[in-house]
Write a protein that holds these residues in place. Structure first.
Motif: not given
Lengths: 155, 86
Positions: A64-85
């Motif tokens: 975000e400090t360098l780019l304005t259009k970088y958007k990552v869609e975080v998938d369920q597998a990733a959310m599970t790996d880092i225990q994010a709801d």
């Protein structure tokens, strides 16, 4: 706590500064613990230093400090790996690769590092398609106010 | 590696949770359907390997002095006041 590193010699950090990557970072399964080392007060860059292997460290930057259009869609597998709801709990960094010369530095936008700072967990997400490149030049601006933008291909 | 021969519409099941189906075969292209829980990531191997390779390259940097790139990102200019929207 202290750890002897290859690049920085002995570093000191708090236990609360330890980030656990349950699946490590691709290519480095032997390292599961990291800590962030600041590059400097004014710098958007950090080092992600392994606390398992002294010679493993990555330069990371908040896109975000360098780019304005970088958007990552975080998938369920990733959310599970880092225990994010909630995707809001996730902080995204990208790894910087510096080849022979620093002017040719690039950011890996296809394999962002996701951090759940509250839980002190991290992982690397592999983006499935080629919307974003593996090597996006840091494209040092000629004027400090310029901010390079990543275009998203309209299909 | 376990090698199995399947015809279109046949499947294999891995463990209890992953199923791979041959959806279609056309010439030298095989269309595979993968059914897996959302907690299990599925990648094209070459994408996975490309990230791995890039990581290894990135970890190779022994440079510790990032001041030449850092000084171009002065605190006042880190982010433009108005993010452009399109």
């Amino acid at each position: 706590m202290k750890f002897e590193t290859l690049r920085f010699g002995e570093i000191t950090f708090e236990e609360s500064g330890i980030l656990v990557f349950p699946k490590g970072i691709l290519g480095f399964p032997q390292s599961l613990k990291y800590t962030m080392v600041e590059e400097g007060d004014e710098s958007p860059f950090f080092w992600l230093q392994s606390l398992d292997e002294p010679d493993i460290a990555f330069i990371i930057v908040d896109p975000e400090t360098l780019l304005t259009k970088y958007k990552v869609e975080v998938d369920q597998a990733a959310m599970t790996d880092i225990q994010a709801d909630d995707p809001e709990q996730i902080k995204i960094y990208v790894i910087v690769t510096i080849p022979e010369s620093i002017e040719r530095a690039t950011m890996n936008l296809r394999g962002p590092i996701l951090l759940n700072l509250e839980q002190r967990l991290g992982m690397q997400m592999v983006l499935q398609d080629d919307t974003y490149p593996l090597r996006y030049p840091l494209r040092l601006p000629t004027e400090p106010e310029e901010k390079p933008r990543v275009g998203v291909e309209e299909q | 590696m376990l090698v199995l021969t399947r015809k279109p519409n046949q499947s294999i099941i891995i463990g209890d949770d992953v199923e791979i189906t041959i959806v279609d075969i056309q010439g030298d292209k095989v269309k595979l359907g993968v059914s897996a829980p959302r907690s299990i990531p599925v990648y094209r191997k070459e994408v996975y390997e490309a990230i791995q390779k890039e990581n290894i390259e990135a970890a190779r940097a022994k440079v510790t002095d990032l001041s030449s790139i850092t000084k171009l990102y002065q605190p006042g200019s880190k982010k433009p006041k108005d993010k452009e929207t399109e």
